[in-house]
Every structure is written in structure tokens, then in C-alpha cells.
Design an enzyme around this catalytic site. Structure first.
Site, PDB file in Angstrom:
ATOM      1  N   TYR A  27       0.403  -0.878   0.116  1.00  0.00           N
ATOM      2  CA  TYR A  27      -0.154   0.296  -0.181  1.00  0.00           C
ATOM      3  C   TYR A  27       0.745   1.567  -0.254  1.00  0.00           C
ATOM      4  O   TYR A  27       0.306   2.189   0.166  1.00  0.00           O
ATOM      5  CB  TYR A  27      -0.544  -0.066   1.254  1.00  0.00           C
ATOM      6  CG  TYR A  27      -1.795  -0.632   1.002  1.00  0.00           C
ATOM      7  CD1 TYR A  27      -2.030  -2.334   0.978  1.00  0.00           C
ATOM      8  CD2 TYR A  27      -3.260  -0.825   0.947  1.00  0.00           C
ATOM      9  CE1 TYR A  27      -3.114  -3.013   0.462  1.00  0.00           C
ATOM     10  CE2 TYR A  27      -4.444  -1.382   0.621  1.00  0.00           C
ATOM     11  CZ  TYR A  27      -4.269  -2.657   0.795  1.00  0.00           C
ATOM     12  OH  TYR A  27      -5.087  -3.524   0.561  1.00  0.00           O
TER      13      TYR A  27
ATOM     14  N   LYS B  77       2.277 -15.178   3.782  1.00  0.00           N
ATOM     15  CA  LYS B  77       2.471 -16.361   2.924  1.00  0.00           C
ATOM     16  C   LYS B  77       3.794 -15.973   2.697  1.00  0.00           C
ATOM     17  O   LYS B  77       4.629 -16.016   1.548  1.00  0.00           O
ATOM     18  CB  LYS B  77       1.664 -15.825   1.569  1.00  0.00           C
ATOM     19  CG  LYS B  77       1.402 -16.444   0.688  1.00  0.00           C
ATOM     20  CD  LYS B  77       0.782 -17.606   0.395  1.00  0.00           C
ATOM     21  CE  LYS B  77       0.876 -17.882  -1.131  1.00  0.00           C
ATOM     22  NZ  LYS B  77      -0.336 -19.482  -0.212  1.00  0.00           N
TER      23      LYS B  77
ATOM     24  N   ASP C  42      -3.998 -17.734   2.832  1.00  0.00           N
ATOM     25  CA  ASP C  42      -5.082 -18.477   1.922  1.00  0.00           C
ATOM     26  C   ASP C  42      -6.204 -19.638   3.029  1.00  0.00           C
ATOM     27  O   ASP C  42      -6.687 -19.537   3.068  1.00  0.00           O
ATOM     28  CB  ASP C  42      -4.426 -19.507   1.508  1.00  0.00           C
ATOM     29  CG  ASP C  42      -3.324 -19.469   1.062  1.00  0.00           C
ATOM     30  OD1 ASP C  42      -2.998 -19.339   2.187  1.00  0.00           O
ATOM     31  OD2 ASP C  42      -2.918 -20.290   0.222  1.00  0.00           O
TER      32      ASP C  42
ATOM     33  N   ASP D 163      -6.559  -6.169   4.837  1.00  0.00           N
ATOM     34  CA  ASP D 163      -7.696  -5.767   4.534  1.00  0.00           C
ATOM     35  C   ASP D 163      -8.213  -6.888   3.891  1.00  0.00           C
ATOM     36  O   ASP D 163      -9.677  -6.379   3.644  1.00  0.00           O
ATOM     37  CB  ASP D 163      -6.955  -4.947   3.292  1.00  0.00           C
ATOM     38  CG  ASP D 163      -8.208  -3.834   2.289  1.00  0.00           C
ATOM     39  OD1 ASP D 163      -9.386  -3.870   3.503  1.00  0.00           O
ATOM     40  OD2 ASP D 163      -7.581  -2.849   2.045  1.00  0.00           O
TER      41      ASP D 163
ATOM     42  N   ASP E  63     -12.835  -7.472   5.811  1.00  0.00           N
ATOM     43  CA  ASP E  63     -13.702  -7.612   5.117  1.00  0.00           C
ATOM     44  C   ASP E  63     -14.534  -9.125   4.987  1.00  0.00           C
ATOM     45  O   ASP E  63     -16.022  -9.651   4.970  1.00  0.00           O
ATOM     46  CB  ASP E  63     -14.267  -7.441   3.519  1.00  0.00           C
ATOM     47  CG  ASP E  63     -13.712  -5.768   3.476  1.00  0.00           C
ATOM     48  OD1 ASP E  63     -13.713  -4.978   4.438  1.00  0.00           O
ATOM     49  OD2 ASP E  63     -14.863  -5.389   2.623  1.00  0.00           O
TER      50      ASP E  63
HETATM   51 MG    MG Z   1     -10.675  -2.523   2.951  1.00  0.00          MG
END
Ligand code: MG
Ligand code: NAI
Length: 336
Positions: free
Chosen positions: A125, A172, A205, A229, A233
């Protein structure tokens, strides 16, 4: 936080879409608590870009930097220019996302309580994308020892102070051997300093699957930026949706509170967005200022409202954003 004898100075950046609607709700509840707060409003986001030619005008950035805390709604397609830039400029290296289920909400895990501690300054990011030649784009993923250690320490301290017994570092490292390898080494070193808190590691994962099948395996997820992030969700989906999930961006000198959700163009302007996430951000802001009883009352009033089924349509109710806010606010007044 700096010394202050007057009301706490809060910069309010509602942004776009439902950001405007849910921040109005949070402000109504914060005003009802009568905690001395002074709100200064600033523009940012897609509409601001159209009107002023900048998605994050200098006055907004200066206001956010000068305030003791920022209450942020959501922006639309300018998210990278606005919220990512704000997180960087305020050096809020922690993205704290506590998620819980509310009694009475029809969801996959009605008992779930889970916290994501997401590194907030680097990873993928940093905006370091580069078109090296037409048709080929690279994105730089930066992981540093310093930021990894700092976020791991926050996760363990948070566990200690809030009664959690375990931290899981999400990675990962089987593929991203150097970058996530470094992230894990930093997490392990910090974990060794907290023998009273359990520590485990899990691939991102399989964690996505395990969160859906058996989320009780996790308490605090310590993640690099992108994984946090995405998983937040997913976790929102386990408890009834994004309308319920607040977050805090925390650093040494600044704090910015924002719902996990975005501007939700599919429901914007209809007065049907769930204000819970934004109101919970208000409660986190109160806690940040040490106003614990007020924060708890806000949370309890909200819980009562939700448990009584007095909700917006995303949770199966039929109330508008403003109606749900008014009922929550009235419940708060009765308690007070
Ligand atoms: Mg988000
Ligand atoms: P979103 O979070 O805005 O919406 C995803 C889904 O959840 C939509 O169906 C929406 O209606 C629903 N939803 C979200 N919040 C809700 C609420 N409070 N009550 C009821 N339902 C709610 O994510 P999406 O659709 O991927 O992105 C929309 C825009 O938001 C994009 O332009 C994106 O860049 C931006 N965005 C901005 C963020 C920020 O400002 N921090 C964060 C995430 C997305």
C-alpha cells in the site's frame, strides 16, 4: 496526545456516499454524550476532487494533522489518494479492527469476537506502482523489520491489556519468502517477550477458509497490510456485514477512526446505510480520550437497539439510518 484543558479537537472528514450519512449519525450520538468535543469539518474525496481539484486539499491534511483525533467516513475511488495518504501523513502505523457479533443479528457466528491488527504503513500500500513498459506493471511490496516489530508489539500489548490469550501471525512466507519471512521473524522475536500470550502462525489462504469454518481458532490476527484489508471484510461477513465494523488508525501522535466499509455507492443517498460501524468509531474515539463510561454506554445503547431488531435493512430491519440513530440515542439518554 497533547495536553489540553478545553474540549478535545476532532477533525471530521465525512467524505463521499454513505460516509456523509453515517458520520452524521456518529456525530449525533457523540453530541448526546455531552463529552466536551469540538468538531471541525473538512472536505475530501471524489466530490471534493471535482469541486476543488484535489481529493485531499492541503487544508484538510493540515486540519487532520492539527487535531487530537480524526473521525473519517469513507471516500470512493479516491481512497488511495485520501485515506492511504492520511494514514501515512499521520504515521498511524496500526490499523486496529475489532469485530464482534451482536446478539439478535442473524449471522454465521453469533458469538464471534475477533480482532485484526493490520500493519498500516507499508506492504503493497505504499503506492509504489510502476509501468516499466506498456503492458508491464510492477508493484513494490515493502516490509521492514522496524514496522513489523512495531505492529507485532502493538498486537501483544493489545492482547495483554484486553484479556486475549493468543496472537496469530498471518503470512504467505512459503511464497513471499523474504518479505513475509522478515515479518514472521519480527513477530516471533516479539512473541518471545510475551510468554503469557499464545503465539501461532498461519498461511493467509488457509486462514480465509478456517475463518469461515472455525473462526474460534483465532483471537487476534496480526497481518501485513493487504492481508489485513482482505480478511477484515471476510470477518465482517461472519458477523452480519460491513455495517457493523469500526476501525482505528493509531500512531504515536495521531489517531483516525473510520468504519471499515467504503462509500457504498449501491446504497448511497437513500438513508439506509447501517450507522453502527461509524457510531462504534465514535465509541473508540471516546475511549481514546479516556471517556470510558461514555464509550461503554454508547456501545450498550447500540447493542440494545440491535438486539431489539431496530435496525437498518442490511440486518433485516426496516429502519432508516436516521431512525436507527435516533433510537440508539434515546436509549443512551435513558441510561444516562
Ligand atoms: Mg478494505
Ligand atoms: P463498500 O464497503 O463501500 O461496500 C461493500 C458492500 O457492503 C456494498 O454492497 C455496500 O452496500 C455494503 N455496505 C457497506 N457499508 C455498509 C453499511 N454501513 N450499511 C449497509 N451496507 C453497507 O465497498 P466497495 O463497494 O468495494 O467500494 C465502494 C467504494 O468505496 C469504492 O470506490 C472504494 O474505493 C471505496 N472504499 C473506500 C474506503 C475508505 O474510504 N476507507 C474503504 C473501502 C472502499
Amino acid at each position: 496526545m497533547r495536553e489540553n484543558t478545553g474540549p478535545h479537537q476532532v477533525a471530521v472528514i465525512p467524505g463521499d456516499g454513505i460516509g456523509l450519512e453515517v458520520i452524521e449519525a456518529a456525530l449525533a450520538v457523540l453530541r448526546a454524550t455531552r463529552v466536551p468535543l469540538e468538531f471541525q469539518r473538512y472536505q475530501a474525496g471524489d466530490e471534493c476532487l471535482k469541486k476543488q481539484g484535489a481529493a485531499l486539499p492541503p487544508a484538510t491534511l493540515a486540519g487532520a494533522l492539527a487535531a487530537e483525533a480524526v473521525l473519517f467516513g469513507a471516500v470512493g475511488d479516491t481512497a488511495a489518494e485520501v485515506i492511504l495518504r492520511l494514514r501515512r501523513e499521520l504515521n498511524t502505523f496500526v490499523n486496529l479492527r475489532p469485530t464482534r457479533a451482536f446478539p439478535g443479528v442473524d449471522c454465521l457466528y453469533p458469538e464471534l469476537k475477533l480482532v485484526i491488527v493490520r500493519e498500516n504503513t507499508e506492504g503493497l500500500y505504499g503506492g509504489l506502482e510502476n509501468e516499466i513498459t506498456p503492458g508491464v506493471v510492477t508493484a513494490m511490496r515493502v516490509i521492514t523489520q522496524r514496522a513489523s516489530e512495531r505492529i507485532a508489539r502493538f498486537a501483544f500489548e493489545y492482547a495483554l491489556r484486553n484479556g486475549f490469550g493468543q496472537v496469530t501471525a498471518i503470512h504467505k512466507a512459503n511464497v513471499l519468502q523474504k518479505s513475509d519471512g522478515l515479518f514472521l521473524r519480527a513477530a516471533r522475536a516479539v512473541a518471545a517477550e510475551y510468554p503469557q500470550i499464545g503465539y501461532q502462525e498461519a498461511l493467509v489462504d488457509s486462514t480465509a477458509m478456517n475463518l469461515v469454518l472455525r473462526p474460534e481458532r483465532f483471537q487476534i490476527l496480526l497481518t501485513p497490510n493487504l492481508f489485513g484489508d482482505i480478511l477484515s471484510d471476510l470477518v465482517a461477513g461472519l458477523v452480519g456485514g460491513l455495517g457493523l465494523c469500526p476501525s482505528a488508525n493509531l500512531g504515536d501522535d495521531h489517531a483516525l477512526f473510520e468504519p471499515v466499509h467504503g462509500s457504498a455507492p449501491d446504497i448511497a443517498g437513500q438513508n439506509i446505510a447501517n450507522p453502527t460501524a461509524a457510531i462504534l468509531c465514535g465509541a473508540m474515539l471516546l475511549r481514546h480520550f479516556g471517556e470510558l463510561p461514555s464509550a461503554e454506554w454508547v456501545e450498550k445503547a447500540l447493542e440494545g437497539t440491535i438486539t431489539a431488531g431496530q435496525t437498518t435493512s442490511d440486518l433485516g430491519g426496516s429502519l432508516s439510518t436516521t431512525e436507527m440513530t435516533q433510537i440508539g440515542r434515546a436509549a443512551w439518554r435513558e441510561r444516562a
